[in-house]
Design a protein around this motif. Structure first.
Motif, PDB file in Angstrom:
ATOM      1  N   VAL A  79      -4.229 -21.085  -8.717  1.00 34.58           N
ATOM      2  CA  VAL A  79      -3.710 -19.948  -7.967  1.00 34.58           C
ATOM      3  C   VAL A  79      -3.585 -20.345  -6.494  1.00 34.58           C
ATOM      4  CG1 VAL A  79      -4.102 -17.550  -7.282  1.00 34.58           C
ATOM      5  CG2 VAL A  79      -4.732 -18.306  -9.595  1.00 34.58           C
ATOM      6  N   ARG A  81      -1.688 -18.345  -4.075  1.00 38.71           N
ATOM      7  CA  ARG A  81      -1.822 -17.135  -3.270  1.00 38.71           C
ATOM      8  C   ARG A  81      -1.605 -15.926  -4.145  1.00 38.71           C
ATOM      9  NH1 ARG A  81       3.136 -15.061  -0.776  1.00 38.71           N
ATOM     10  NH2 ARG A  81       4.883 -16.183  -1.674  1.00 38.71           N
ATOM     11  N   ILE A  82      -2.079 -14.810  -3.652  1.00 35.37           N
ATOM     12  CA  ILE A  82      -2.036 -13.559  -4.400  1.00 35.37           C
ATOM     13  C   ILE A  82      -1.193 -12.561  -3.625  1.00 35.37           C
ATOM     14  CG2 ILE A  82      -3.473 -11.589  -5.069  1.00 35.37           C
ATOM     15  CD1 ILE A  82      -5.597 -13.598  -5.924  1.00 35.37           C
ATOM     16  N   ALA A  87       0.720 -13.287  -8.805  1.00 39.71           N
ATOM     17  CA  ALA A  87       0.069 -14.437  -8.191  1.00 39.71           C
ATOM     18  C   ALA A  87       0.995 -15.644  -8.267  1.00 39.71           C
ATOM     19  CB  ALA A  87      -1.238 -14.748  -8.911  1.00 39.71           C
ATOM     20  N   VAL A 117      -4.171  -7.249  -8.592  1.00 41.54           N
ATOM     21  CA  VAL A 117      -4.156  -8.677  -8.902  1.00 41.54           C
ATOM     22  C   VAL A 117      -5.457  -9.347  -8.467  1.00 41.54           C
ATOM     23  CG1 VAL A 117      -2.948 -10.865  -8.510  1.00 41.54           C
ATOM     24  CG2 VAL A 117      -1.642  -8.740  -8.712  1.00 41.54           C
ATOM     25  N   ALA A 118      -5.961  -8.963  -7.293  1.00 46.30           N
ATOM     26  CA  ALA A 118      -7.171  -9.588  -6.741  1.00 46.30           C
ATOM     27  C   ALA A 118      -8.407  -9.301  -7.600  1.00 46.30           C
ATOM     28  CB  ALA A 118      -7.397  -9.122  -5.307  1.00 46.30           C
ATOM     29  N   LEU A 121      -7.672 -12.302 -10.395  1.00 46.29           N
ATOM     30  CA  LEU A 121      -7.510 -13.708 -10.002  1.00 46.29           C
ATOM     31  C   LEU A 121      -7.955 -13.923  -8.566  1.00 46.29           C
ATOM     32  CD1 LEU A 121      -3.887 -14.202 -11.393  1.00 46.29           C
ATOM     33  CD2 LEU A 121      -5.993 -15.052 -12.437  1.00 46.29           C
ATOM     34  N   GLU A 122      -8.306 -15.176  -8.252  1.00 46.33           N
ATOM     35  CA  GLU A 122      -8.601 -15.504  -6.856  1.00 46.33           C
ATOM     36  C   GLU A 122      -7.968 -16.840  -6.505  1.00 46.33           C
ATOM     37  OE1 GLU A 122     -13.075 -17.293  -7.031  1.00 46.33           O
ATOM     38  OE2 GLU A 122     -12.892 -15.138  -7.345  1.00 46.33           O
ATOM     39  N   VAL A 123      -7.652 -17.018  -5.227  1.00 44.16           N
ATOM     40  CA  VAL A 123      -7.025 -18.245  -4.753  1.00 44.16           C
ATOM     41  C   VAL A 123      -7.930 -19.429  -5.081  1.00 44.16           C
ATOM     42  CG1 VAL A 123      -6.262 -19.503  -2.694  1.00 44.16           C
ATOM     43  CG2 VAL A 123      -5.717 -17.073  -2.952  1.00 44.16           C
TER      44      VAL A 123
END
Length: 162
Positions: A79, A81-82, A87, A117-118, A121-123
């Protein structure tokens, strides 16, 4: 000089969530914009105040190495960026060193509704994705984290349970 009116969608005002346009802009304010798209037939001009993101100062990625990848082939990605709508995941083309970012739309993160989204998922997170679309000219690649036939219900494994 030619002049035209265009629309800058609320999502194109700045990175992050914009609750109220009036908090960001006022009528008559001069702003820097870039043209996102032009539809001559419909007389529409789409604008953005955000800088075009291409992973820094690089040229848009060459997506041709990703063109022939079957939608049932899973690739490892990270990932990058979100955004509120999904993502961006960096993937490497199979049998190649070619690397590019693709978008996993919020509806393609997992089965079911994803509100944020956050939350999912995370960067920097490693994820498994598959390529669902490649637009070489537009420099866009669509990715999914959902099984190919997931939308049709999870009957595949349970059918022979009788």
């Amino acid at each position: 000089d030619a002049e035209a009116d265009g629309l800058g969608h609320v999502t194109q005002i700045k990175d992050g969530y914009v609750e109220n346009v009036a908090d960001e802009l006022e009528v008559g304010q001069e702003v820097q914009v870039r043209v996102v798209s032009v539809d001559v037939d419909a007389g529409k001009l789409s604008l953005s105040m955000k800088e075009e993101w291409s992973g820094g100062d690089r040229e848009p990625a060459d997506l041709s190495p990703f063109e022939g990848v079957e939608p049932d082939q899973w690739l490892s990605g990270k990932v990058a960026r979100i955004a509120s709508f999904g993502a961006f995941v960096t993937v490497t083309a199979p049998d190649s060193d070619a690397e590019a970012d693709g978008l996993v739309h919020i509806t393609q993160i997992r089965d079911g509704y994803v509100e944020n989204v956050a939350d999912e998922l995370e960067v920097g997170q490693e994820v498994q994705v598959r390529i669902v679309s490649v637009d070489v000219e537009g420099g866009k690649m669509g990715l999914s984290m959902v099984e190919e036939n997931a939308e049709e219900g999870e009957e595949g494994e349970e059918e022979d349970v009788e």
